[in-house]
Design an enzyme around this catalytic site. Structure first.
Site, PDB file in Angstrom:
ATOM      1  CG  ASP A  12      -4.988 -13.245  -6.037  1.00 12.24           C
ATOM      2  OD1 ASP A  12      -6.203 -13.073  -5.833  1.00 12.24           O
ATOM      3  OD2 ASP A  12      -4.538 -14.129  -6.793  1.00 12.24           O
ATOM      4  CB  ILE A  13      -0.612  -8.346  -4.376  1.00  8.83           C
ATOM      5  CG1 ILE A  13       0.555  -8.047  -3.435  1.00  8.83           C
ATOM      6  CG2 ILE A  13      -0.979  -7.132  -5.213  1.00  8.83           C
ATOM      7  CD1 ILE A  13       1.867  -7.853  -4.152  1.00  8.83           C
ATOM      8  CB  ALA A  14      -5.270  -5.425  -3.522  1.00  4.22           C
ATOM      9  CG  HIS A  77       2.934   0.096 -10.467  1.00  7.76           C
ATOM     10  ND1 HIS A  77       3.836  -0.893 -10.140  1.00  7.76           N
ATOM     11  CD2 HIS A  77       1.711  -0.472 -10.317  1.00  7.76           C
ATOM     12  CE1 HIS A  77       3.186  -1.995  -9.819  1.00  7.76           C
ATOM     13  NE2 HIS A  77       1.905  -1.765  -9.930  1.00  7.76           N
ATOM     14  CE  LYS A  95       7.050  -7.960  -6.676  1.00  8.12           C
ATOM     15  NZ  LYS A  95       6.530  -8.808  -7.779  1.00  8.12           N
ATOM     16  NE  ARG A 163      -0.277  -8.463 -12.482  1.00  7.28           N
ATOM     17  CZ  ARG A 163       0.942  -8.731 -12.020  1.00  7.28           C
ATOM     18  NH1 ARG A 163       2.000  -8.117 -12.527  1.00  7.28           N
ATOM     19  NH2 ARG A 163       1.118  -9.606 -11.048  1.00  7.28           N
TER      20      ARG A 163
END
Length: 326
Positions: A12-14, A77, A95, A163
């Site tokens: 979703d954040i992508a 990350h 983050k 996650r």
């Protein structure tokens, strides 16, 4: 400058970042995922030309992208940031920057040695509410800031396959949402000097709820909490000798501030630009790359490392251990 962005990850954040890039005049030219079908679906949704079924294949032709946004799971990350640095491609890393301080220091050192721009995607620091709060505090509107209180709690359904609750993916409330109040209090009161944490763990071994008290030098204290099981709201208050400033929820991209003196709210201030979301950090990346910077002055690696240092300590106190630390 029109930047060509590559995106690692398809969550979703992508998706939100892809929209922010386009809103600021950039292009998303490549996407990669460990699941090729997900990468293709993302590419179809966002009009992305180059699609890869392995994350680092996106970096095989570094001349095709100007910057990469790392939106993979927390456990990846550091791997993805290192891959960008080795390819000489600037990176905006979601983050938490890494799972722990040791890995964060390794990434920061590699970026500095290679002279490659790397920044943690702490979008809160570029929000109008955060900048307005800093301005008002510097102007003395609350007097000397002495106490910051903040909460970031959401009630998610516990799911060991999600996650947020998966230990092997770097889950837990501290790294995903606690990082916001920690960054807030560190930014406004200075580097912590002492911290005490109490936490409750999910049955997967990650932190479900954490309450924290911190000292930031003589006379400056903070108290904050984070949770994946308790709906606390997402608000913050900065109190000083002359009054207090409330950052209305959600404080990490608020649309309103309130100034209070004694028992009276003396000002309500509506902010413009909060709806732009991730676009503000996109602007920062563009600004830094246009200026030839390898670090953001607004979100320097030193702040990222300080935050990670204290996240390590808080995790230690509540008993969260990730698989690579076993």
């Amino acid at each position: 400058m029109t930047l060509r962005w590559g995106i690692l990850g398809t969550g979703d954040i992508a998706r939100a970042m892809a929209a922010a890039v386009r809103a600021r005049g950039g292009e998303v030219t490549a996407v990669a995922s460990a699941d090729l079908a997900r990468a293709r679906a993302f590419a179809d949704e966002h009009g992305v030309l180059n699609v890869y079924g392995r994350h680092h294949d996106l970096l095989a032709r570094p001349e095709d992208v100007d910057v990469v946004y790392v939106a993979t799971t927390n456990d990846r990350h550091h791997l993805d940031a290192h891959a960008c640095i080795e390819a000489g491609v600037p990176a905006l890393v979601e983050k938490p920057f890494t799972l722990d301080l040791e890995r964060a220091e390794e990434v920061a050192a590699a970026a500095r040695t290679a002279g490659v721009f790397v920044m943690e995607a702490m979008w809160m620091r570029f929000q109008p509410a955060f900048e307005e709060a800093e301005r008002r505090i510097a102007a003395g509107q609350v007097g000397e800031p002495l106490l910051v209180q903040a909460d970031f709690g959401i009630a998610a359904v516990p799911d060991r396959d999600r996650r947020w609750f998966a230990r092997e993916l770097g889950g837990g409330a501290l790294l995903d949402v606690g990082i916001y109040p920690l960054t807030l209090v560190t930014s406004l009161l200075g580097t912590p000097t002492q911290a005490f944490a109490l936490g409750e763990l999910a049955d997967t071994g990650v932190d479900a709820s954490v309450s924290v008290a911190m000292r930031h030098g003589e006379g400056r204290l903070s108290s904050w909490s984070c949770s994946f099981v308790a709906d606390t709201g997402i608000e913050a208050t900065i109190a000083g000798s002359e009054g207090s400033l409330r950052i209305h929820g959600p404080f990490h991209h608020a649309g309103r501030l309130s100034l209070r003196r004694r028992d009276t709210v003396v000002e309500e201030h509506d902010l413009h630009g909060a709806q732009a979301g991730y676009e503000h950090e996109v602007d920062e990346v563009v600004r830094c790359l246009e200026a030839g910077r390898t670090e953001s002055e607004r979100m320097p690696l030193a702040l990222t490392l300080t935050t990670m240092r204290w996240l390590d300590e808080l995790r230690r106190q509540v008993g969260v251990v990730y698989p690579h630390e076993d």
